[in-house]
Design a protein around this motif. Structure first.
Motif, short mmCIF file in Angstrom:
data_model
loop_
_atom_site.label_atom_id
_atom_site.label_comp_id
_atom_site.label_asym_id
_atom_site.label_seq_id
_atom_site.Cartn_x
_atom_site.Cartn_y
_atom_site.Cartn_z
N ILE A 56 0.93 -1.27 -0.06
CA ILE A 56 0.02 0.16 0.19
C ILE A 56 0.82 1.23 0.02
CG2 ILE A 56 -1.75 1.45 1.15
CD1 ILE A 56 -2.69 -1.29 2.25
N GLU A 57 1.94 1.22 0.82
CA GLU A 57 2.88 2.29 0.85
C GLU A 57 3.42 2.75 -0.51
OE1 GLU A 57 5.76 1.56 3.80
OE2 GLU A 57 4.68 2.42 5.46
N SER A 58 3.68 1.74 -1.46
CA SER A 58 4.22 1.93 -2.70
C SER A 58 3.45 2.63 -3.84
CB SER A 58 5.10 0.58 -3.26
OG SER A 58 3.75 -0.24 -4.00
N VAL A 59 1.93 2.07 -3.36
CA VAL A 59 0.67 2.64 -4.19
C VAL A 59 0.58 4.09 -3.75
CG1 VAL A 59 -1.50 2.57 -4.91
CG2 VAL A 59 -0.16 0.30 -4.58
N LYS A 60 0.41 4.35 -2.44
CA LYS A 60 0.11 5.58 -1.98
C LYS A 60 1.08 6.48 -2.17
CE LYS A 60 -0.60 7.88 2.55
NZ LYS A 60 0.66 8.66 2.64
N ASN A 61 2.40 6.31 -2.38
CA ASN A 61 3.48 7.38 -2.95
C ASN A 61 3.41 7.39 -4.30
OD1 ASN A 61 3.98 7.31 -0.33
ND2 ASN A 61 5.58 5.71 0.07
N GLN A 62 2.77 7.03 -5.18
CA GLN A 62 2.97 7.46 -6.56
C GLN A 62 2.68 8.90 -6.91
OE1 GLN A 62 3.95 5.06 -9.10
NE2 GLN A 62 4.39 4.35 -7.37
N LEU A 125 -3.57 -3.99 -13.11
CA LEU A 125 -2.52 -4.54 -12.59
C LEU A 125 -2.60 -5.27 -11.04
CD1 LEU A 125 0.87 -5.08 -12.47
CD2 LEU A 125 0.82 -2.51 -11.21
N PHE A 126 -2.21 -6.55 -11.19
CA PHE A 126 -2.48 -7.30 -9.84
C PHE A 126 -0.96 -7.32 -9.52
CE2 PHE A 126 -5.86 -9.29 -12.38
CZ PHE A 126 -6.66 -9.47 -11.59
N LEU A 127 -0.99 -6.45 -7.98
CA LEU A 127 -0.03 -6.41 -7.10
C LEU A 127 -0.25 -6.77 -5.63
CD1 LEU A 127 2.80 -4.65 -7.10
CD2 LEU A 127 1.58 -2.85 -6.00
N ASN A 128 0.14 -8.10 -5.71
CA ASN A 128 -0.27 -8.88 -4.43
C ASN A 128 0.33 -8.25 -3.02
OD1 ASN A 128 -1.86 -10.17 -6.14
ND2 ASN A 128 -0.46 -12.14 -5.99
N SER A 129 -0.06 -8.75 -1.98
CA SER A 129 0.45 -8.10 -0.49
C SER A 129 2.04 -8.79 -0.70
CB SER A 129 -0.31 -8.57 0.46
OG SER A 129 -0.29 -9.76 0.66
N GLY A 130 2.85 -7.84 -0.26
CA GLY A 130 4.28 -8.17 -0.18
C GLY A 130 5.21 -7.58 -1.50
N ASP A 131 4.28 -7.56 -2.60
CA ASP A 131 5.01 -6.99 -3.81
C ASP A 131 4.96 -5.50 -3.70
OD1 ASP A 131 5.20 -9.75 -4.44
OD2 ASP A 131 3.39 -9.78 -5.55
N TYR A 132 5.84 -4.95 -4.38
CA TYR A 132 5.55 -3.27 -4.42
C TYR A 132 5.90 -2.78 -5.57
CZ TYR A 132 10.46 -3.76 -3.02
OH TYR A 132 11.96 -4.08 -2.70
N LEU A 133 5.38 -1.74 -5.89
CA LEU A 133 6.11 -0.93 -7.20
C LEU A 133 7.19 -0.24 -7.10
CD1 LEU A 133 2.63 1.46 -7.37
CD2 LEU A 133 3.12 -0.77 -8.85
N ALA A 134 8.06 -0.61 -8.28
CA ALA A 134 9.62 -0.36 -8.38
C ALA A 134 9.90 1.01 -7.72
CB ALA A 134 10.05 -0.63 -9.82
N ASP A 135 9.26 1.93 -8.22
CA ASP A 135 9.56 3.50 -7.86
C ASP A 135 8.24 4.14 -7.71
OD1 ASP A 135 9.35 4.98 -10.54
OD2 ASP A 135 10.87 3.14 -10.84
N SER A 136 8.38 5.46 -7.30
CA SER A 136 7.32 6.27 -7.06
C SER A 136 6.70 6.97 -8.46
CB SER A 136 7.33 7.53 -6.21
OG SER A 136 8.51 8.21 -6.46
#
Length: 317
Positions: A56-62, A125-136
């Motif tokens: 969620i942090e990686s998504v929120k920080n986009q 895009l399926f981004l399961n818990s534990g996975d995270y977006l590569a950058d903001s």
């Protein structure tokens, strides 16, 4: 004179910033008015509060907000629901959450299917818990690629507790690729119309994403594009049990029966087994024959050095 010019330049700069911000707001209003955003990010989770927080942090920080977040929790008994509620207490992030729930499901693919009807984006895009977006800047960067193909896939970065490594995917894939391989769904954008035509089979526990791609690429008119980039980092277990490998192989056999005739399966199995055998023979040559030559050379150098040192004190390299 100089202060006047500076003031004029400052006014111009402020005006440009104002109109740019207004353009962005109008663009978002247009998107909201048509109920379409660029990307629907679907996250599934079950009893992985720590991993869910990171995702969620990686998504929120986009930096771009041209996305919506859909979270499907499988009725977790850990702190997962508390993590979700903590994040949506942030009003800015809450605007991006299109839907979330916490209820029992029948497994990973059933949970993925639950998220699809709530998606409004052009791509999923399926981004399961534990996975995270590569950058903001992932959402912003891919939104600016001017995508229109049905399947967009990138390279992937995998990690576990010990290391991180990158996998590069082929520039083009065909249905036969999915006879033995799959794409990383954490690094694949699927056009929503395409995604809704074929949901994930709950018959399988391991290979339904492979079956989805195989089914999709066997259809006429499917377009694809490989981008030399990375969408997300995928958490991979450090070890896969023999039971899991056996189960995956059994499911692959069943999956192939859904799409190929017995004669075709027999032919393809032979083709891929021969290809694997040739690859193994090449590895044996590299590690065997050439490896033997390297070891033999090392022994000769040792003998030569020992002899020369004894006679003159010099060393051969």
């Amino acid at each position: 004179m100089i202060p006047v010019i500076s003031a004029i330049l400052l006014d111009i700069q402020n005006s440009i910033a104002f109109f740019f911000k207004m353009w962005q707001d109008l663009r978002m209003l247009t998107i909201q008015g048509t109920n379409e955003v660029f990307l629907s990010i679907i996250t599934i989770n079950f009893n992985n509060a720590k991993g869910l927080r990171k995702t969620i942090e990686s998504v929120k920080n986009q930096t771009s907000k041209n996305y919506e977040h859909i979270i499907i929790d499988g009725g977790s008994t850990d702190e997962s629901v508390s993590v979700i509620r903590e994040f949506i207490s942030d009003s800015e992030y809450a605007k991006q959450v299109a839907y979330w729930c916490s209820e029992k499901d029948k497994g990973i693919y059933d949970a993925m299917n639950k998220g699809i009807p709530h998606a409004k984006g052009r791509y999923c895009l399926f981004l399961n818990s534990g996975d995270y977006l590569a950058d903001s800047d992932v959402v912003s960067r891919f939104d600016n690629y001017n995508l229109n193909e049905d399947i967009i896939y990138t390279n992937a970065i995998f990690f576990n507790s010990k290391k991180e490594w990158k996998k590069k995917y082929p520039e083009k894939v065909t249905a036969l690729y999915f006879y033995t391989h799959a794409l990383s769904h954490q690094n694949t954008l699927i056009k929503l119309d395409c995604q809704k035509k074929h949901y994930y089979s709950t018959k399988f526990k391991i290979v339904s994403d492979m079956e989805f791609y195989l089914h999709t690429f066997l259809q006429e008119g499917i377009t694809q594009r490989h981008i030399d980039d990375v969408i997300s980092k995928f958490e991979m277990e450090s070890g896969i049990s023999a039971t899991q490998i056996t189960k995956a192989e059994e499911e692959q056999k069943e999956m192939r029966k859904l799409h190929f005739s017995p004669v075709m399966i027999e032919s393809l199995d032979y083709l891929f087994s021969e290809e694997k055998k040739q690859s193994q023979e090449l590895d044996d040559y590299r590690n065997g024959y050439k490896g033997l030559l390297r070891r033999f050379r090392a022994i000769l150098l040792f003998i030569a050095n020992h002899t020369v040192r004894k006679n003159s004190g010099e060393k051969i390299k």
